[in-house]
Design an enzyme around this catalytic site. Structure first.
Site, mmCIF file in Angstrom:
data_model
loop_
_atom_site.group_PDB
_atom_site.id
_atom_site.type_symbol
_atom_site.label_atom_id
_atom_site.label_comp_id
_atom_site.label_asym_id
_atom_site.label_seq_id
_atom_site.Cartn_x
_atom_site.Cartn_y
_atom_site.Cartn_z
ATOM 1 N N TYR A 151 -16.871 31.228 30.028
ATOM 2 C CA TYR A 151 -16.389 29.851 29.880
ATOM 3 C C TYR A 151 -15.539 29.708 28.613
ATOM 4 O O TYR A 151 -14.480 29.072 28.622
ATOM 5 C CB TYR A 151 -17.589 28.917 29.829
ATOM 6 C CG TYR A 151 -17.277 27.449 29.897
ATOM 7 C CD1 TYR A 151 -16.838 26.857 31.078
ATOM 8 C CD2 TYR A 151 -17.458 26.634 28.781
ATOM 9 C CE1 TYR A 151 -16.579 25.498 31.149
ATOM 10 C CE2 TYR A 151 -17.202 25.272 28.838
ATOM 11 C CZ TYR A 151 -16.762 24.708 30.023
ATOM 12 O OH TYR A 151 -16.507 23.355 30.079
ATOM 13 N N ALA B 44 -12.502 15.652 40.403
ATOM 14 C CA ALA B 44 -12.656 14.225 40.097
ATOM 15 C C ALA B 44 -13.787 13.546 40.859
ATOM 16 O O ALA B 44 -13.862 12.324 40.897
ATOM 17 C CB ALA B 44 -11.343 13.500 40.381
ATOM 18 N N VAL C 121 -8.758 24.373 44.260
ATOM 19 C CA VAL C 121 -7.642 24.535 43.327
ATOM 20 C C VAL C 121 -7.480 25.965 42.842
ATOM 21 O O VAL C 121 -6.495 26.288 42.159
ATOM 22 C CB VAL C 121 -7.775 23.563 42.126
ATOM 23 C CG1 VAL C 121 -7.544 22.126 42.573
ATOM 24 C CG2 VAL C 121 -9.121 23.712 41.436
#
Length: 252
Positions: A154, A14, A64
């Site tokens: 991706y 973010a 993460v």
């Protein structure tokens, strides 16, 4: 609108782009937002922009891709804000290359950051959501999930997001947890600017070419995606689950 009053949202990746726009949109509508990025320092700019407008947000540093780190940060978020109601899995990277030239390290990095991180965050978040019988998980997929030259890693990761989303909706639905995904097309971000550089074009020229190929004749902005994420995280979408919504200006 104040669709997220008394709600706590966690947004990963973010610090910029779609993640920053999403954190800002949720805060603008009343959410308390945990702004998560690789370091708290990176996330602070988004927090500052939110709090300058009177919103509530805190910066958290977290890799993460590390399950234990996610577990620790989510516990801190829950302690700071009292709950976790909304999770937006936005963290992602690209390592573009034609498949025959793609090193395994680039395959592993993209799958880990884009897909395994969504497992990590969703797996930890669902323990809070199922216990409280309420939750919203929105993950970022991509139009590239349908296939895109130079993005085998991706595309595979973003297709995996769609499969994960559909499955979690089935398993978590009985606990009143909605799980959906958003698949952006061409969005003007630093990531698409890097793609432009890879093919030898300026960001402006690359965007102009993409706009010509898009029925709405423009490229998307991070705020376009944030608005859709906010819808899926709200009670307006209370009977929507297991879906991937493409946000691409009508492109096919």
């Amino acid at each position: 609108m104040n669709r997220f009053t008394d709600r706590v949202a966690v947004v990963t990746g973010a610090a910029q782009g779609i993640g920053a726009a999403t954190a800002t949109r949720l805060a603008d509508e009343g959410a308390s937002v945990a702004v998560v990025d690789l370091t708290a320092e990176r996330a602070q700019q988004t927090v500052d922009a939110i709090t300058a407008k009177g919103g509530t947000a805190r910066a958290y540093g977290c890799d993460v891709a590390d399950y234990d780190a996610v577990e620790a940060v989510f516990a801190q978020v829950a302690a700071d804000f009292g709950a976790i109601h909304i999770l937006v899995n936005n963290a992602g990277i690209t390592r573009d290359n034609l498949f025959f030239k793609m090193p395994k390290s680039d395959w592993d990095a993209v799958l880990t950051v884009n897909l395994t991180s969504a497992y990590n965050c969703s797996h930890v978040a669902q323990t809070y959501m199922c216990a409280q019988k309420y939750g919203k998980i929105v993950s970022l997929s991509s139009r590239s999930a349908l296939g895109n030259r130079g993005q085998a890693n991706y595309a595979a990761a973003k297709a995996g997001i769609q499969g994960l989303t559909a499955t979690l909706a089935i398993e978590l639905g009985p606990f009143n947890v909605n799980v959906n995904a958003v698949a952006p097309g061409y969005i003007a971000t630093s990531m698409t600017a890097a793609t432009a550089e890879r093919v030898g074009a300026s960001a402006e020229d690359h965007q102009a070419l993409a706009a010509e190929r898009t029925p709405l004749r423009r490229v998307g902005q991070p705020e376009d995606v944030a608005a859709v994420v906010a819808f899926l995280a709200s009670e307006d979408a209370s009977y929507v689950s297991g879906q991937t919504l493409y946000v691409n200006g009508g492109a096919r």
